[in-house]
Structures are given as structure tokens and as C-alpha cells.
Scaffold this motif. Structure first.
Motif, PDB file in Angstrom:
ATOM      1  N   THR A 174       0.836  -1.203   0.000  1.00 55.38           N
ATOM      2  CA  THR A 174       0.000   0.000   0.000  1.00 55.38           C
ATOM      3  C   THR A 174       0.866   1.246   0.000  1.00 55.38           C
ATOM      4  O   THR A 174       0.607   2.209  -0.746  1.00 55.38           O
ATOM      5  CB  THR A 174      -0.937   0.018   1.231  1.00 55.38           C
ATOM      6  N   SER A 178       1.003   3.910  -3.118  1.00 57.73           N
ATOM      7  CA  SER A 178       0.355   5.201  -2.868  1.00 57.73           C
ATOM      8  C   SER A 178       1.316   6.320  -2.486  1.00 57.73           C
ATOM      9  O   SER A 178       0.965   7.506  -2.598  1.00 57.73           O
ATOM     10  CB  SER A 178      -0.689   5.055  -1.760  1.00 57.73           C
ATOM     11  N   THR A 184       3.089   5.693  -8.347  1.00 55.00           N
ATOM     12  CA  THR A 184       2.435   6.696  -9.196  1.00 55.00           C
ATOM     13  C   THR A 184       2.628   6.371 -10.670  1.00 55.00           C
ATOM     14  O   THR A 184       1.697   6.493 -11.483  1.00 55.00           O
ATOM     15  CB  THR A 184       3.003   8.088  -8.897  1.00 55.00           C
ATOM     16  N   THR A 261      -6.989  -0.070  -5.477  1.00 60.66           N
ATOM     17  CA  THR A 261      -6.241   0.139  -4.243  1.00 60.66           C
ATOM     18  C   THR A 261      -5.918  -1.195  -3.590  1.00 60.66           C
ATOM     19  O   THR A 261      -6.688  -2.161  -3.702  1.00 60.66           O
ATOM     20  CB  THR A 261      -7.032   0.985  -3.232  1.00 60.66           C
TER      21      THR A 261
END
Length: 320
Positions: A174, A178, A184, A261
Motif C-alpha cells: 500500500t 500510494s 504513481t 487500491t
């Protein structure tokens, strides 16, 4: 950000509703510490593979070879331990093999421009073939107790260590997806690879590292499976591929890339494992129906996501 929050909120609502239904209909069987511990051990394995599949889908591809990378890594580690090799060295070798397999997938997808589905469909046959040759077509067993004891050890006496590993990797991945430049870039490449290239992003390098990360997740899953069942086999968990795709899509990953996600995938893993355990409490429902249920669920989730995306697009067009 609002879209991500709404998706996770929807998943949490589904999870709560399902837990209430399960507790109301099968309280004596579902509400047991042993039941939750068993679910935690099982979901840790294909949950990690689902994260690998989800990351590749976010980049605009897919990895169908995760199960067989896991099996290959588990077999090689098991053979080393079986012959009296060092356990830490066997774990290291398994992780390196996972990295190599993932990098090879990334090379096929990025530099050779082979569609990800075809590339990983071919490599899963390749990795399974290597695993069969390495194990001579038999089950690798006789794993040292020092290693398998990991699967029976629980933190504070209740939380399986394999589930702790799963949670730690969820947190790490995660953060990577993120909070880092690499994460990205994975989203940008998945959204529009050509635009990402014009923005100065080396898409091929990003894809190779993406599939490498998926390979690492699979290697850890294979090591956890080896500890839990005290054996490894080339065709173990063949149904996990469908489950991993279902989990990724249910978790909010866009099959076309660019969105999804890791927390969403993690919640979807818990939901699917609870559904699986709940179905096992009904003797009248045969395991042969399991693939039918997962396939129908996958199509249903895809249709639901399509409807929601279409409504969202129409709403945004009215605003603009």
C-alpha cells in the motif's frame, strides 16, 4: 480520492452485511475462534497472489501465472529443505526465483509487447512444467518441523503468523503504490502508457518491476503454503487463478488499468474467504459448484462496476 473511499466503503458494508447473515444463520459454526484462524491462514496465501494480480491489472496488464510461480517457489524451497539445506537459504532461493519469474513476465509484456494475458498464460505452463520436472511429478513432502511450525504458531495465541505476514505485506505494498514514485508511475502507465512515455516515464522498466513485485508476492504465498500443508505440488491451487482475478475486480481494480487500491483488494480477500468458509457449512452444496459460483460472481461484479462507472460518467458530463 472520493472514488477510492466510496469503493472501500461499499466493500466494508458488504463485509458487515455478510458477517451479520453468517452469524444469524450459522452462529454455532461461524462464530468460532478456530474458524477465524483457519480463514486467516487460507486467505493469506491467495490473498498475496491476488495483490500481485491486482498490481499488474492496475498497470494495464494481468498475471495469470501467480499460482504456478508460487508452486514452483514452494517446490524448490521444499526440495532444498528436504535434502537438509539451510531454511533461510531455501527461503532466499524461493524469493529469487519469484523475482526471476516475475521479471521474465515483465520482459515479455514490456519489451516484446506480447499481450499480458497471452504472455502469462504461456509462462504459467512453463513454470508448471519446470515444477513438474523439478519434483519429478510427485508431491514434495517431508519438510522440517522447524519450518512447518510457523504455520501453527499464533501471535498472542490467536493470530496466525501467516496472517501477520499478509497484513505486513499489505501495508508495505500500500505504501509502495500510494506514496512512492514507482506506484504513481504504475497508475500512469495503466491509465495511458503513451501519455506516460511522453511525460518521461520509462514504461518498460515500470512494467518489469510491476511483474517482479507480483512474482515476490507469489513466492511468499508459495512459502506460506509450504508451511501450512507441509508439502508442495506443481498443480496445487489451480482454482486460485479465478479467485485472484475475482478478488482484484471485487476490490475495485479496473481491468483496463489505472485504478485500484491495495486496501480494497485486502478487504475483498476477507469477503471471499468468508463466503468460501460459509459455503463449506452447507453439506448440500458440493465443491463442484464452487467454480460456477466464482465465475458468476466475477461476471456480476464486472456488470456492477460497468453500471456504476456509466452512471458516474453521465453524472460528471451533466456537471460539466
Amino acid at each position: 480520492m472520493r472514488k477510492m473511499n466510496s469503493n472501500i466503503k461499499r466493500l466494508l458494508i458488504i463485509l458487515v452485511v455478510f458477517v451479520v447473515i453468517a452469524c444469524a444463520t450459522r452462529p454455532s459454526e461461524f462464530i468460532k475462534i478456530g474458524n477465524f484462524q483457519t480463514m486467516a491462514k487460507q486467505l493469506s496465501e491467495y490473498g498475496l497472489m491476488a495483490i500481485g494480480v491486482g498490481i499488474c491489472m492496475i498497470s494495464g496488464g494481468i498475471d495469470l501465472s501467480t499460482v504456478y510461480i508460487a508452486n514452483l517457489c514452494g517446490i524448490l524451497a521444499g526440495l532444498m529443505m528436504q535434502s537438509g539445506g539451510s531454511i533461510p537459504l531455501a527461503i532466499l532461493v524461493a524469493l529469487i526465483v519469484g523475482i526471476i519469474c516475475g521479471s521474465f513476465n515483465g520482459f515479455l509484456v514490456s519489451y516484446l509487447r506480447i499481450p499480458a494475458m497471452l504472455a502469462t498464460l504461456g509462462t504459467y505452463q512453463l513454470f508448471m512444467g519446470i515444477a513438474i520436472i523439478a519434483s519429478k511429478g510427485s508431491t514434495v513432502s517431508g519438510i522440517p518441523a522447524e519450518y512447518t511450525s510457523f504455520a501453527t504458531t499464533a501471535l498472542f495465541g490467536y493470530i496466525p503468523l501467516s496472517f501477520v505476514v499478509f497484513l505486513l505485506l499489505v501495508v508495505v505494498v500500500t505504501f509502495i503504490m500510494s506514496k512512492t514514485k514507482f506506484g504513481t508511475r504504475v497508475y500512469l502507465v495503466g491509465t495511458n502508457e503513451k501519455a506516460a512515455r511522453f511525460a518521461g516515464i520509462h514504461g518498460n522498466a515500470v512494467l518489469i518491476r510491476t511483474y517482479m513485485l507480483s512474482g515476490i508476492m507469489s513466492a511468499v504465498a508459495g512459502l506460506l503454503s509450504l508451511a501450512r500443508i507441509n508439502s508442495a505440488k506443481a498443480d496445487f491451487g489451480s482454482s486460485y487463478t479465478m479467485q485472484c482475478i475475482l478478488i482484484a475486480v471485487l476490490g475495485g481494480v479496473n481491468p483496463n488499468g489505472g485504478f485500484g487500491t491495495i486496501p480494497g483488494i485486502a478487504i475483498a480477500v476477507v469477503i471471499l474467504q468468508m463466503m468460501s468458509s460459509y459455503l463449506n457449512m452447507f453439506p448440500g452444496i458440493s465443491n463442484y459448484y464452487r467454480d460456477l459460483i466464482w465465475g458468476a460472481a466475477l461476471i456480476g461484479v464486472l456488470i456492477m462496476n460497468f453500471v456504476l462507472d456509466r452512471r458516474r460518467t453521465q453524472r460528471l458530463s451533466k456537471i460539466s
